[in-house]
Design a protein around this motif. Sequence first.
Motif, PDB file in Angstrom:
ATOM      1  N   ALA A 112       0.838  -1.201   0.000  1.00  0.00           N
ATOM      2  CA  ALA A 112       0.000   0.000   0.000  1.00  0.00           C
ATOM      3  C   ALA A 112       0.868   1.245   0.000  1.00  0.00           C
ATOM      4  O   ALA A 112       0.613   2.201  -0.759  1.00  0.00           O
ATOM      5  CB  ALA A 112      -0.924   0.001   1.211  1.00  0.00           C
ATOM      6  N   THR A 113       1.899   1.255   0.823  1.00  0.00           N
ATOM      7  CA  THR A 113       2.808   2.401   0.868  1.00  0.00           C
ATOM      8  C   THR A 113       3.483   2.618  -0.480  1.00  0.00           C
ATOM      9  O   THR A 113       3.601   3.755  -0.960  1.00  0.00           O
ATOM     10  CB  THR A 113       3.867   2.187   1.962  1.00  0.00           C
ATOM     11  N   ALA A 114       3.913   1.517  -1.131  1.00  0.00           N
ATOM     12  CA  ALA A 114       4.590   1.621  -2.429  1.00  0.00           C
ATOM     13  C   ALA A 114       3.641   2.112  -3.516  1.00  0.00           C
ATOM     14  O   ALA A 114       4.003   2.978  -4.332  1.00  0.00           O
ATOM     15  CB  ALA A 114       5.180   0.267  -2.808  1.00  0.00           C
ATOM     16  N   GLN A 115       2.419   1.571  -3.562  1.00  0.00           N
ATOM     17  CA  GLN A 115       1.473   1.996  -4.599  1.00  0.00           C
ATOM     18  C   GLN A 115       1.037   3.447  -4.387  1.00  0.00           C
ATOM     19  O   GLN A 115       0.921   4.215  -5.352  1.00  0.00           O
ATOM     20  CB  GLN A 115       0.267   1.060  -4.632  1.00  0.00           C
ATOM     21  N   ILE A 116       0.798   3.828  -3.161  1.00  0.00           N
ATOM     22  CA  ILE A 116       0.411   5.211  -2.879  1.00  0.00           C
ATOM     23  C   ILE A 116       1.545   6.162  -3.239  1.00  0.00           C
ATOM     24  O   ILE A 116       1.315   7.223  -3.840  1.00  0.00           O
ATOM     25  CB  ILE A 116      -0.003   5.366  -1.402  1.00  0.00           C
ATOM     26  N   SER A 117       2.776   5.793  -2.915  1.00  0.00           N
ATOM     27  CA  SER A 117       3.927   6.650  -3.226  1.00  0.00           C
ATOM     28  C   SER A 117       4.076   6.848  -4.729  1.00  0.00           C
ATOM     29  O   SER A 117       4.303   7.970  -5.206  1.00  0.00           O
ATOM     30  CB  SER A 117       5.209   6.041  -2.651  1.00  0.00           C
ATOM     31  N   ARG A 118       3.957   5.764  -5.486  1.00  0.00           N
ATOM     32  CA  ARG A 118       4.088   5.889  -6.946  1.00  0.00           C
ATOM     33  C   ARG A 118       2.949   6.720  -7.523  1.00  0.00           C
ATOM     34  O   ARG A 118       3.143   7.530  -8.429  1.00  0.00           O
ATOM     35  CB  ARG A 118       4.114   4.509  -7.599  1.00  0.00           C
ATOM     36  N   PHE A 119       1.763   6.520  -7.005  1.00  0.00           N
ATOM     37  CA  PHE A 119       0.590   7.282  -7.444  1.00  0.00           C
ATOM     38  C   PHE A 119       0.803   8.778  -7.209  1.00  0.00           C
ATOM     39  O   PHE A 119       0.583   9.598  -8.107  1.00  0.00           O
ATOM     40  CB  PHE A 119      -0.626   6.772  -6.676  1.00  0.00           C
ATOM     41  N   LEU A 120       1.265   9.139  -6.038  1.00  0.00           N
ATOM     42  CA  LEU A 120       1.499  10.550  -5.723  1.00  0.00           C
ATOM     43  C   LEU A 120       2.660  11.118  -6.537  1.00  0.00           C
ATOM     44  O   LEU A 120       2.611  12.264  -6.996  1.00  0.00           O
ATOM     45  CB  LEU A 120       1.755  10.725  -4.232  1.00  0.00           C
ATOM     46  N   ASP A 121       3.695  10.317  -6.754  1.00  0.00           N
ATOM     47  CA  ASP A 121       4.846  10.769  -7.544  1.00  0.00           C
ATOM     48  C   ASP A 121       4.448  11.096  -8.985  1.00  0.00           C
ATOM     49  O   ASP A 121       5.093  11.929  -9.635  1.00  0.00           O
ATOM     50  CB  ASP A 121       5.943   9.701  -7.561  1.00  0.00           C
ATOM     51  N   CYS A 122       3.417  10.437  -9.484  1.00  0.00           N
ATOM     52  CA  CYS A 122       2.950  10.674 -10.855  1.00  0.00           C
ATOM     53  C   CYS A 122       1.848  11.728 -10.915  1.00  0.00           C
ATOM     54  O   CYS A 122       1.181  11.872 -11.943  1.00  0.00           O
ATOM     55  CB  CYS A 122       2.471   9.370 -11.479  1.00  0.00           C
ATOM     56  N   GLY A 123       1.647  12.455  -9.837  1.00  0.00           N
ATOM     57  CA  GLY A 123       0.695  13.556  -9.844  1.00  0.00           C
ATOM     58  C   GLY A 123      -0.669  13.253  -9.289  1.00  0.00           C
ATOM     59  O   GLY A 123      -1.571  14.102  -9.352  1.00  0.00           O
ATOM     60  N   GLY A 124      -0.869  12.054  -8.744  1.00  0.00           N
ATOM     61  CA  GLY A 124      -2.157  11.707  -8.162  1.00  0.00           C
ATOM     62  C   GLY A 124      -2.460  12.530  -6.925  1.00  0.00           C
ATOM     63  O   GLY A 124      -1.549  13.079  -6.283  1.00  0.00           O
ATOM     64  N   THR A 125      -3.726  12.608  -6.581  1.00  0.00           N
ATOM     65  CA  THR A 125      -4.152  13.348  -5.396  1.00  0.00           C
ATOM     66  C   THR A 125      -4.739  12.377  -4.373  1.00  0.00           C
ATOM     67  O   THR A 125      -5.035  11.215  -4.692  1.00  0.00           O
ATOM     68  CB  THR A 125      -5.201  14.406  -5.742  1.00  0.00           C
ATOM     69  N   LEU A 126      -4.924  12.858  -3.164  1.00  0.00           N
ATOM     70  CA  LEU A 126      -5.480  12.042  -2.090  1.00  0.00           C
ATOM     71  C   LEU A 126      -7.010  12.148  -2.044  1.00  0.00           C
ATOM     72  O   LEU A 126      -7.619  12.094  -0.982  1.00  0.00           O
ATOM     73  CB  LEU A 126      -4.885  12.481  -0.754  1.00  0.00           C
ATOM     74  N   MET A 127      -7.608  12.249  -3.228  1.00  0.00           N
ATOM     75  CA  MET A 127      -9.037  12.464  -3.353  1.00  0.00           C
ATOM     76  C   MET A 127      -9.850  11.228  -2.965  1.00  0.00           C
ATOM     77  O   MET A 127     -10.810  11.308  -2.204  1.00  0.00           O
ATOM     78  CB  MET A 127      -9.353  12.851  -4.798  1.00  0.00           C
ATOM     79  N   HIS A 128      -9.445  10.038  -3.498  1.00  0.00           N
ATOM     80  CA  HIS A 128     -10.331   8.881  -3.377  1.00  0.00           C
ATOM     81  C   HIS A 128      -9.538   7.587  -3.514  1.00  0.00           C
ATOM     82  O   HIS A 128      -8.565   7.509  -4.254  1.00  0.00           O
ATOM     83  CB  HIS A 128     -11.409   8.937  -4.463  1.00  0.00           C
ATOM     84  N   LEU A 129     -10.009   6.558  -2.808  1.00  0.00           N
ATOM     85  CA  LEU A 129      -9.385   5.237  -2.822  1.00  0.00           C
ATOM     86  C   LEU A 129     -10.454   4.165  -3.009  1.00  0.00           C
ATOM     87  O   LEU A 129     -11.495   4.193  -2.356  1.00  0.00           O
ATOM     88  CB  LEU A 129      -8.657   4.992  -1.488  1.00  0.00           C
TER      89      LEU A 129
END
Length: 261
Positions: A112-129
């Motif tokens: 989860a930490t790895a997927q969230i980190s990659r998501f944020l690194d590519c410009g993702g937001t903490l909007m929804h999971l």
Amino acid sequence: MDVIINADDFGCDERKTRAIIECMERRIVTSTTAMANMPMFEQGMKTAREKGFLKEVGLHFNLAEGIPLSEEMRCCGVLCDENGRFSPSWHRHMKSRLILPREARRAIAAEATAQISRFLDCGGTLMHLDSHYHTHTDFSVATVLLPLARKLGFKTVRLSRTIGAEGDLIKHLYKTVFNGYAKRVFGAGTDEFTDFRGFQAHQGELSKDVVVEVMVHPEYTRKLFDGKSIMHDMGRVMKDDDVFWDNLRRQGVHTIGYSEI
């Protein structure tokens, strides 16, 4: 009534990713969730930025397909096969959906930490999971993932199905317990969740004051992988066929993205 039309599996492969991009541009869908460990993820996020809908991309947490991002998960024999790829078979057994050994829970936290980190690194937001095959609603995963996601700042999480849900009394009770837990952890979010068929069948029964998430899965067919047609949960959607949603809007249904909650 506010309706969020969310396309799952963004970044999974080229057919699904291209179809979702077209649906986002045409406003057939209003939000999408991306799979951070899948082949088209980075290209999909780049295109979302270029086309102006990156703010509507959430995370589609994945424990069931492809290669994990974390070494700890690749070495986890409970959730992965001998080649270090996710094995969806674990999710088919009720026992593992409720209870997993400590090492598997640690691997889930690492992944989860790895997927969230990659998501944020590519410009993702903490909007929804949400998650692939709804694994975030399994007790063994939810008790690891949801507190971590909330601590990191995610604003909303997908509910377990509330409209058109099948199953016995025990399943209905579990869905109620999970949804109560998710709302306690995250607070604001949607009031209802269903797929397109469930929404189509029950929309007349819903209050005008609710926020509903409708899950869809746009995908180009292999025959028509030329941009001319999309296979969609609502049937085949052609370039000029937005009649269904136009009719709903005339009835007072407001289609929004997760960023608008």
